[in-house]
Design an enzyme around this catalytic site. Sequence first.
Site, PDB file in Angstrom:
ATOM      1  N   ASP A  40      18.845  81.173  -0.216  1.00 42.14           N
ATOM      2  CA  ASP A  40      20.033  81.818   0.353  1.00 42.14           C
ATOM      3  C   ASP A  40      20.406  83.053  -0.460  1.00 42.14           C
ATOM      4  O   ASP A  40      20.777  84.090   0.090  1.00 42.14           O
ATOM      5  CB  ASP A  40      21.196  80.829   0.378  1.00 42.14           C
ATOM      6  CG  ASP A  40      22.476  81.462   0.887  1.00 42.14           C
ATOM      7  OD1 ASP A  40      22.526  81.828   2.071  1.00 42.14           O
ATOM      8  OD2 ASP A  40      23.429  81.617   0.093  1.00 42.14           O
ATOM      9  N   HIS A  41      20.287  82.954  -1.784  1.00 36.89           N
ATOM     10  CA  HIS A  41      20.600  84.087  -2.654  1.00 36.89           C
ATOM     11  C   HIS A  41      19.514  85.163  -2.613  1.00 36.89           C
ATOM     12  O   HIS A  41      19.719  86.248  -3.152  1.00 36.89           O
ATOM     13  CB  HIS A  41      20.797  83.602  -4.087  1.00 36.89           C
ATOM     14  CG  HIS A  41      22.024  82.775  -4.270  1.00 36.89           C
ATOM     15  ND1 HIS A  41      22.450  82.323  -5.508  1.00 36.89           N
ATOM     16  CD2 HIS A  41      22.934  82.312  -3.382  1.00 36.89           C
ATOM     17  CE1 HIS A  41      23.556  81.617  -5.358  1.00 36.89           C
ATOM     18  NE2 HIS A  41      23.866  81.593  -4.077  1.00 36.89           N
ATOM     19  N   ASP A  42      18.387  84.857  -1.980  1.00 32.29           N
ATOM     20  CA  ASP A  42      17.334  85.857  -1.797  1.00 32.29           C
ATOM     21  C   ASP A  42      17.596  86.721  -0.573  1.00 32.29           C
ATOM     22  O   ASP A  42      17.173  87.885  -0.532  1.00 32.29           O
ATOM     23  CB  ASP A  42      15.983  85.145  -1.654  1.00 32.29           C
ATOM     24  CG  ASP A  42      14.814  86.106  -1.515  1.00 32.29           C
ATOM     25  OD1 ASP A  42      14.880  87.207  -2.086  1.00 32.29           O
ATOM     26  OD2 ASP A  42      13.841  85.767  -0.835  1.00 32.29           O
ATOM     27  N   THR A  45      18.450  92.605   0.634  1.00 29.38           N
ATOM     28  CA  THR A  45      17.498  92.714   1.731  1.00 29.38           C
ATOM     29  C   THR A  45      17.486  91.401   2.498  1.00 29.38           C
ATOM     30  O   THR A  45      17.642  90.325   1.917  1.00 29.38           O
ATOM     31  CB  THR A  45      16.081  92.999   1.217  1.00 29.38           C
ATOM     32  OG1 THR A  45      15.628  91.879   0.443  1.00 29.38           O
ATOM     33  CG2 THR A  45      16.057  94.247   0.340  1.00 29.38           C
ATOM     34  N   PHE A  84      14.912  90.192   4.002  1.00 28.10           N
ATOM     35  CA  PHE A  84      13.572  89.607   3.980  1.00 28.10           C
ATOM     36  C   PHE A  84      13.420  88.555   2.880  1.00 28.10           C
ATOM     37  O   PHE A  84      14.084  88.616   1.843  1.00 28.10           O
ATOM     38  CB  PHE A  84      12.529  90.706   3.781  1.00 28.10           C
ATOM     39  CG  PHE A  84      12.605  91.789   4.808  1.00 28.10           C
ATOM     40  CD1 PHE A  84      12.123  91.585   6.092  1.00 28.10           C
ATOM     41  CD2 PHE A  84      13.186  93.012   4.512  1.00 28.10           C
ATOM     42  CE1 PHE A  84      12.205  92.587   7.054  1.00 28.10           C
ATOM     43  CE2 PHE A  84      13.272  94.014   5.462  1.00 28.10           C
ATOM     44  CZ  PHE A  84      12.782  93.802   6.734  1.00 28.10           C
ATOM     45  N   ASP A 103      11.655  88.167   0.205  1.00 27.89           N
ATOM     46  CA  ASP A 103      10.840  89.087  -0.590  1.00 27.89           C
ATOM     47  C   ASP A 103      11.036  88.912  -2.087  1.00 27.89           C
ATOM     48  O   ASP A 103      10.646  89.781  -2.869  1.00 27.89           O
ATOM     49  CB  ASP A 103      11.165  90.529  -0.202  1.00 27.89           C
ATOM     50  CG  ASP A 103      12.644  90.855  -0.371  1.00 27.89           C
ATOM     51  OD1 ASP A 103      13.405  89.975  -0.814  1.00 27.89           O
ATOM     52  OD2 ASP A 103      13.041  91.994  -0.055  1.00 27.89           O
ATOM     53  N   SER A 141      13.789  89.000  -3.794  1.00 27.06           N
ATOM     54  CA  SER A 141      14.783  89.907  -4.390  1.00 27.06           C
ATOM     55  C   SER A 141      15.591  89.192  -5.462  1.00 27.06           C
ATOM     56  O   SER A 141      16.234  89.842  -6.289  1.00 27.06           O
ATOM     57  CB  SER A 141      15.710  90.478  -3.314  1.00 27.06           C
ATOM     58  OG  SER A 141      16.434  89.457  -2.665  1.00 27.06           O
ATOM     59  N   GLU A 187      25.201  80.570 -12.051  1.00 25.25           N
ATOM     60  CA  GLU A 187      26.188  79.670 -11.443  1.00 25.25           C
ATOM     61  C   GLU A 187      26.068  78.250 -11.979  1.00 25.25           C
ATOM     62  O   GLU A 187      27.051  77.644 -12.380  1.00 25.25           O
ATOM     63  CB  GLU A 187      26.025  79.656  -9.917  1.00 25.25           C
ATOM     64  CG  GLU A 187      27.007  80.557  -9.212  1.00 25.25           C
ATOM     65  CD  GLU A 187      26.949  80.411  -7.702  1.00 25.25           C
ATOM     66  OE1 GLU A 187      26.481  79.355  -7.206  1.00 25.25           O
ATOM     67  OE2 GLU A 187      27.385  81.345  -7.012  1.00 25.25           O
ATOM     68  N   HIS A 208      25.653  72.999   1.204  1.00 24.55           N
ATOM     69  CA  HIS A 208      26.760  72.628   0.319  1.00 24.55           C
ATOM     70  C   HIS A 208      27.076  71.140   0.431  1.00 24.55           C
ATOM     71  O   HIS A 208      27.619  70.550  -0.504  1.00 24.55           O
ATOM     72  CB  HIS A 208      28.005  73.445   0.662  1.00 24.55           C
ATOM     73  CG  HIS A 208      27.848  74.902   0.355  1.00 24.55           C
ATOM     74  ND1 HIS A 208      28.696  75.871   0.865  1.00 24.55           N
ATOM     75  CD2 HIS A 208      26.942  75.568  -0.399  1.00 24.55           C
ATOM     76  CE1 HIS A 208      28.315  77.057   0.429  1.00 24.55           C
ATOM     77  NE2 HIS A 208      27.255  76.897  -0.340  1.00 24.55           N
TER      78      HIS A 208
END
Length: 914
Positions: free
Chosen positions: A232-234, A313, A315, A317, A319, A387, A482
């Site tokens: 999700d954070h990507d 982004t 995608f 990918d 990130s 986190e 969650h």
Amino acid sequence: MRTLGAMAIMLVVMGTVIFLSFILRSRDILCGKTMKSHVISAVETSQLMVDHAVYNTMKRNLKKREVLSPAQLLSFFKLPESTSGAISRAAEIMETSIQVMKREQSQFSTDALSADILGTIANLSGCLPFMLPPRCPDTCLANKYRPITGACNNRDHPRWGASNTALARWLPPVYEDGFSQPKGWNPNFLYHGFPLPPVREVTRHLIQVSNEAVTEDDQYSDFLPVWGQYIDHDIALTPQSTSTAAFWGGVDCQLTCENQNPCFPIQLPSNSSGTTACLPFYRSSAACGTGDQGALFGNLSAANPRQQMNGLTSFLDASTVYGSSPGVEKQLRNWSSSAGLLRVNTLHLDAGRAYLPFATAACAPEPGTPRTNRTPCFLAGDGRASEVPALAAVHTLWLREHNRLASAFKAINKHWSANTAYQEARKVVGALHQIITMRDYIPKILGPDAFRQYVGPYEGYNPTVNPTVSNIFSTAAFRFGHATVHPLVRRLNTDFQEHTELPRLQLRDVFFRPWRLIQEGGLDPIVRGLLARAAKLQVQGQLMNEELTERLFVLSNVGTLDLASLNLQRGRDHGLPDYNEWREFCGLSRLETPAELNKAIANRSMVNKIMDLYKHADNIDVWLGGLAEKFLPGARTGPLFACIIGKQMKALRDGDRFWWENTNVFTDAQRQELEKHSLPRVICDNTGLTRVPVDAFRIGKFPQDFESCEDIPSMDLELWRETFPQDDKCVFPEEVDNGNFVHCEESGKLVLVYSCFHGYKLQGQEQVTCTQKGWDSEPPVCKDVNECADLTHPPCHPSAQCKNTKGSFQCVCTDPYVLGEDEKTCIDSGRLPRASWVSIALGALLIGGLASLTWIVICRWTHADKKATLPITERVTTQSGCRKSQGRGISPHKAAAQDTGQEPASGSRVLLCE
């Protein structure tokens, strides 16, 4: 006379016409000037309002760095990076400008707010550059490696999937004013005859469960929800407003329970045990040209309702590893490495293995640690890496994997430049993220039937598919995870048993505490716990544990947050349509009655509670409705979220030109090697674990369900060895200063494509081609960009002085001002300037000197009087004693006594030596 009269009348008429024409022309000119000046004034006023609110936010944060409230902590770690922040600020200035003009619109005709005027507002606010399509490079490099921003992935739609663009809308948003106000903004606004229930009431009655009451998943490990959070954070980060204070009036959002943009507080029930009536909540930043901003484009108020921005982004990918902007990527790379490595921590090691580098921001302190010794947060491609320890551990695994791959590639291909080794490793790491997610993770979430229905087999790149992450996916559907978060962090020893020295921790004790990873055993105990302990099962009536609903991001006794209420409020902030609208979108039946709802939820008690709160089935928040549905066979979601997640994953795959299975991204042999790789293999290669389960997401018992790392398949990196012959006429040149090159083939010829590091500008040919005579041009050079010379878009706030540095710039403040968290604005530190302290010190010295001089004068005067009354013999004795005492550290009084062979008498006079 008649002729003269006629001529007079004609002259009067002509004069009147000319006069009226002149008046009308003058009015148009004057009104044009007035409107233009009004627009400029509105934008300038709005800029002052927004910047003042942001300044006050940073000033408050500066004063509260010792103890951050949960709301401040969440806001701080959702701060947009530099580019996202600039867009958010521009959008807020543009939106506020139009609100200013709307308030004063009675002074002007409605049709005066034309597209030209709006273009002027967009330009003056700074929005316009972010609304224009980017320029896509036309080099072979553009087809070899994906850009860091995701732009130009689709050549016809270059902004699809790019960072800092609006989230996609699959259904039109629902705002109370039609274009911007969130659902629940106006307490008197009714939905099907009823107001929406406060989100905190929904949490308390339908979602929250005690930590002790959670049910554990008997099939899946704790790695499953952690991977979901990591992915999700990507692909998504919706930046919050750059200000935590209202733009109109400047009230602190933490101190008000009124809805004042960007404050949209979560109201608490009147019988709440807390001391406040609400929880702070900040609206998401609007994308440029939407909401109130879009209301005036063509004067169609509903033509372009408020949209929210994705700072990353879209995608898959990686990130999370590399960032989504050139600025973040620059921070993460090790530019001194010839192998294209990423930066690592220079202060700490994990049994000889690397940790993530530190960011400048300090995280939550270890108890009793002074502020100066506080452990910083980790620096990664996504700012939320610190986190929880599990998330930081996954980030660290991929940092190590990149450096392992880049080093191996450089050893295999010694002729590769540092940038080629970096890009090839990045390409492989991105492919592994795609494989693990789509092959190992998503089928477990959707179940086999829904995966076949909504995702299906890969059929190649489809340029008509928009891969942009949708608002409903990011804000509701993918937040199902969650409900699978366990309230405990389990750390295990080498036998995968409870660690005697590292006991279990509650989530509240690990939020933003990277020191627990560094000082308490490193990655291995955390990873063992993720592999060998069960995830929380999403059970109706046990949706979310109290660590998330009562103790989220709690670092002290200064407040709390509720993740469930945040999710519900965020959905209303984004104007998400209701649960039934989305069921209809997915081809599912609408559920209007309790009996119909019970078919999807299969829990009569929950259905009754839902109807008691919402009163009408069409009022149900989509996140709650999707979460409450019973699972599909072999899945961990119900039919609605399976539909939304499946459609999004298919779009991310089919709309990505650089998807690992697409032709020409990898060779056939390389794809076969990539398919062998897995998350357990990544763990084996980058931790001290020697045994792992074959599937990291399946719960198993140690040792019977674990395999030796020697038996876990791995890639043969020899498939990345380059064998093309290198012409003696075209030997690879030395790398240029402050830049790099990668090589590729174009029309059968070897081509070098040069690029400069962030902060430098290329001068010369970007692309150099090998010919029969050698390279067709000299290598370019990379010149430093003087960012401070940009007067149109200055890099620093006017309160700071811009200082150009090699490859970058610094915003410098004069004492006692310090840089705020944006590192561009000078904030009053609240202390005296150093010059003032120097003045005070000099003043104190001067006063002390005058006092000493006065004392000496008085003493001399007193001494002189005493000399006149003493006998000659006493005077001589005293002076003799003084002379003897000099240089020996003996007091004159004692020296005089020594001369006479007696101790000084009590109360005798002590004489001062001259």
